[in-house]
Design a protein around this motif. Sequence first.
Motif, PDB file in Angstrom:
ATOM      1  N   LYS A   1       0.824  -1.208   0.000  1.00  0.00           N
ATOM      2  CA  LYS A   1       0.000   0.000   0.000  1.00  0.00           C
ATOM      3  C   LYS A   1       0.861   1.263   0.000  1.00  0.00           C
ATOM      4  CE  LYS A   1      -3.863  -2.207   2.420  1.00  0.00           C
ATOM      5  NZ  LYS A   1      -4.746  -2.178   3.619  1.00  0.00           N
ATOM      6  N   LEU A   2       2.066   1.156   0.541  1.00  0.00           N
ATOM      7  CA  LEU A   2       2.972   2.309   0.567  1.00  0.00           C
ATOM      8  C   LEU A   2       3.692   2.500  -0.769  1.00  0.00           C
ATOM      9  CD1 LEU A   2       4.640   1.759   4.063  1.00  0.00           C
ATOM     10  CD2 LEU A   2       2.843   3.399   3.499  1.00  0.00           C
ATOM     11  N   GLN A   3       3.757   1.446  -1.577  1.00  0.00           N
ATOM     12  CA  GLN A   3       4.559   1.471  -2.802  1.00  0.00           C
ATOM     13  C   GLN A   3       4.179   2.580  -3.784  1.00  0.00           C
ATOM     14  OE1 GLN A   3       7.256  -0.946  -3.349  1.00  0.00           O
ATOM     15  NE2 GLN A   3       7.746   0.821  -4.642  1.00  0.00           N
ATOM     16  N   PRO A   4       2.878   2.822  -4.056  1.00  0.00           N
ATOM     17  CA  PRO A   4       2.546   3.884  -5.011  1.00  0.00           C
ATOM     18  C   PRO A   4       3.094   5.256  -4.598  1.00  0.00           C
ATOM     19  CG  PRO A   4       0.644   2.470  -4.658  1.00  0.00           C
ATOM     20  CD  PRO A   4       1.661   2.065  -3.641  1.00  0.00           C
ATOM     21  N   GLY A   5       3.019   5.571  -3.314  1.00  0.00           N
ATOM     22  CA  GLY A   5       3.543   6.850  -2.842  1.00  0.00           C
ATOM     23  C   GLY A   5       5.044   6.942  -2.995  1.00  0.00           C
ATOM     24  N   ILE A   6       5.725   5.836  -2.733  1.00  0.00           N
ATOM     25  CA  ILE A   6       7.174   5.798  -2.903  1.00  0.00           C
ATOM     26  C   ILE A   6       7.531   5.954  -4.374  1.00  0.00           C
ATOM     27  CG2 ILE A   6       9.233   4.343  -2.684  1.00  0.00           C
ATOM     28  CD1 ILE A   6       7.831   3.112  -0.165  1.00  0.00           C
ATOM     29  N   ASP A   7       6.814   5.254  -5.242  1.00  0.00           N
ATOM     30  CA  ASP A   7       7.061   5.365  -6.681  1.00  0.00           C
ATOM     31  C   ASP A   7       6.866   6.795  -7.167  1.00  0.00           C
ATOM     32  OD1 ASP A   7       7.598   2.661  -6.810  1.00  0.00           O
ATOM     33  OD2 ASP A   7       5.581   2.105  -7.495  1.00  0.00           O
ATOM     34  N   GLU A   8       5.795   7.437  -6.690  1.00  0.00           N
ATOM     35  CA  GLU A   8       5.535   8.818  -7.088  1.00  0.00           C
ATOM     36  C   GLU A   8       6.645   9.746  -6.618  1.00  0.00           C
ATOM     37  OE1 GLU A   8       1.730  10.747  -6.725  1.00  0.00           O
ATOM     38  OE2 GLU A   8       0.707   8.802  -6.626  1.00  0.00           O
ATOM     39  N   MET A   9       7.100   9.544  -5.390  1.00  0.00           N
ATOM     40  CA  MET A   9       8.156  10.401  -4.861  1.00  0.00           C
ATOM     41  C   MET A   9       9.443  10.239  -5.655  1.00  0.00           C
ATOM     42  SD  MET A   9       9.060  12.718  -2.669  1.00  0.00           S
ATOM     43  CE  MET A   9       8.114  12.709  -1.122  1.00  0.00           C
ATOM     44  N   LEU A  10       9.806   9.011  -5.978  1.00  0.00           N
ATOM     45  CA  LEU A  10      11.015   8.772  -6.756  1.00  0.00           C
ATOM     46  C   LEU A  10      10.928   9.427  -8.125  1.00  0.00           C
ATOM     47  CD1 LEU A  10      11.689   5.016  -5.862  1.00  0.00           C
ATOM     48  CD2 LEU A  10      12.792   7.035  -4.893  1.00  0.00           C
ATOM     49  N   GLN A  11       9.728   9.412  -8.685  1.00  0.00           N
ATOM     50  CA  GLN A  11       9.533  10.040  -9.993  1.00  0.00           C
ATOM     51  C   GLN A  11       9.669  11.561  -9.897  1.00  0.00           C
ATOM     52  OE1 GLN A  11       5.645   9.482 -11.912  1.00  0.00           O
ATOM     53  NE2 GLN A  11       6.724   9.154 -13.833  1.00  0.00           N
ATOM     54  N   VAL A  12       9.104  12.146  -8.854  1.00  0.00           N
ATOM     55  CA  VAL A  12       9.223  13.595  -8.665  1.00  0.00           C
ATOM     56  C   VAL A  12      10.684  13.980  -8.453  1.00  0.00           C
ATOM     57  CG1 VAL A  12       8.684  15.510  -7.106  1.00  0.00           C
ATOM     58  CG2 VAL A  12       6.875  13.926  -7.802  1.00  0.00           C
ATOM     59  N   LEU A  13      11.384  13.195  -7.652  1.00  0.00           N
ATOM     60  CA  LEU A  13      12.798  13.498  -7.379  1.00  0.00           C
ATOM     61  C   LEU A  13      13.625  13.442  -8.653  1.00  0.00           C
ATOM     62  CD1 LEU A  13      13.449  11.512  -4.063  1.00  0.00           C
ATOM     63  CD2 LEU A  13      13.272  13.993  -4.309  1.00  0.00           C
ATOM     64  N   THR A  14      13.442  12.382  -9.422  1.00  0.00           N
ATOM     65  CA  THR A  14      14.317  12.166 -10.579  1.00  0.00           C
ATOM     66  C   THR A  14      13.904  12.972 -11.811  1.00  0.00           C
ATOM     67  OG1 THR A  14      13.040  10.191 -11.168  1.00  0.00           O
ATOM     68  CG2 THR A  14      15.009   9.877  -9.828  1.00  0.00           C
ATOM     69  N   LYS A  15      12.610  13.048 -12.080  1.00  0.00           N
ATOM     70  CA  LYS A  15      12.168  13.690 -13.325  1.00  0.00           C
ATOM     71  C   LYS A  15      11.936  15.188 -13.161  1.00  0.00           C
ATOM     72  CE  LYS A  15      10.412   9.556 -15.542  1.00  0.00           C
ATOM     73  NZ  LYS A  15       9.302   8.917 -16.306  1.00  0.00           N
ATOM     74  N   GLN A  16      11.313  15.586 -12.055  1.00  0.00           N
ATOM     75  CA  GLN A  16      11.050  17.017 -11.864  1.00  0.00           C
ATOM     76  C   GLN A  16      12.269  17.750 -11.321  1.00  0.00           C
ATOM     77  OE1 GLN A  16       7.509  18.113  -9.594  1.00  0.00           O
ATOM     78  NE2 GLN A  16       8.536  19.956  -8.849  1.00  0.00           N
ATOM     79  N   HIS A  17      12.850  17.215 -10.266  1.00  0.00           N
ATOM     80  CA  HIS A  17      13.959  17.908  -9.614  1.00  0.00           C
ATOM     81  C   HIS A  17      15.338  17.486 -10.134  1.00  0.00           C
ATOM     82  CE1 HIS A  17      11.490  20.048  -6.768  1.00  0.00           C
ATOM     83  NE2 HIS A  17      10.974  18.935  -6.252  1.00  0.00           N
ATOM     84  N   LYS A  18      15.375  16.464 -10.992  1.00  0.00           N
ATOM     85  CA  LYS A  18      16.666  15.953 -11.481  1.00  0.00           C
ATOM     86  C   LYS A  18      17.589  15.616 -10.312  1.00  0.00           C
ATOM     87  CE  LYS A  18      15.104  17.005 -15.568  1.00  0.00           C
ATOM     88  NZ  LYS A  18      14.511  15.954 -16.422  1.00  0.00           N
ATOM     89  N   PHE A  19      16.998  15.095  -9.253  1.00  0.00           N
ATOM     90  CA  PHE A  19      17.715  14.804  -8.006  1.00  0.00           C
ATOM     91  C   PHE A  19      18.262  13.383  -8.065  1.00  0.00           C
ATOM     92  CE2 PHE A  19      18.006  13.455  -3.571  1.00  0.00           C
ATOM     93  CZ  PHE A  19      18.574  14.554  -2.957  1.00  0.00           C
ATOM     94  N   GLU A  20      19.572  13.236  -7.876  1.00  0.00           N
ATOM     95  CA  GLU A  20      20.199  11.925  -8.003  1.00  0.00           C
ATOM     96  C   GLU A  20      20.846  11.442  -6.709  1.00  0.00           C
ATOM     97  OE1 GLU A  20      22.955  12.522 -11.167  1.00  0.00           O
ATOM     98  OE2 GLU A  20      21.421  12.334 -12.725  1.00  0.00           O
ATOM     99  N   GLN A  21      20.801  12.243  -5.650  1.00  0.00           N
ATOM    100  CA  GLN A  21      21.517  11.896  -4.422  1.00  0.00           C
ATOM    101  C   GLN A  21      20.673  11.023  -3.495  1.00  0.00           C
ATOM    102  OE1 GLN A  21      24.860  12.715  -4.207  1.00  0.00           O
ATOM    103  NE2 GLN A  21      24.345  13.258  -6.312  1.00  0.00           N
TER     104      GLN A  21
END
Length: 237
Positions: free
Chosen positions: A180-200
Amino acid sequence: LERDIIVWLPPDYNKDMQQSYPVLYMNDGQNIIDPATSSFGVDWQMDETATNLMMNNEMEKIIIVGINNSKERSTELDPTLKQGQQYMDFVINIIKPFIDNNYRTKPKAEYTAVGGSSMGGIMSFAMVWQYPQIFSKAIVMSPALKIDHIDYVSVVQNSNKPSTPVYFYIDNGGIGLEQKLQPGIDEMLQVLTKQHKFEQFTWVQDVDGRHSEAYWAKRLPQAFKILFPKITDNKNN
């Protein structure tokens, strides 16, 4: 609200009086060391794991501070609520100064981390995201980033990434509540990598993992080795 805190000191802390140490602040501190105080009778085994890794030169020696939760855990560990923001203020302005004043710490952000799981995981993420001048890295296990009324993904989506270097160790399981937590984690990873270009960050999934201290304890060694790699430079800061 009042609560106990735990301070775990690394091996040789009382032998080398000139040495100072990074600090890891852990949410839900009652669960990290002693099964007798842990909410479900199983602890993270953080003391045994840290001792073994340090003595085998697999991680840097650190001080660990466990911040016990209160009866208001569900609100004070929710960074989307006022109580969550007040909890952050409590850690930053009361607990951290107390620790820095009473123990030989390296107080700068680059040596200060925070960690936790579930609600403690989302709080740990938020503390680094919002206060990178205080905390530079986080252990974020099985975080409740977007579930039910909680949505920290939108907060990250609508804010700038930290202006100073920070690092996240993020992991989760794959069974029960973890699904149940997975969708939120997936969304966060997408925001970090695609929107913020965050790699750390590092993200690890244990597909057979459940939402419990036993599984967080199992994944703890890799988190320690990533966030606190063994270094040879012992200069005090």
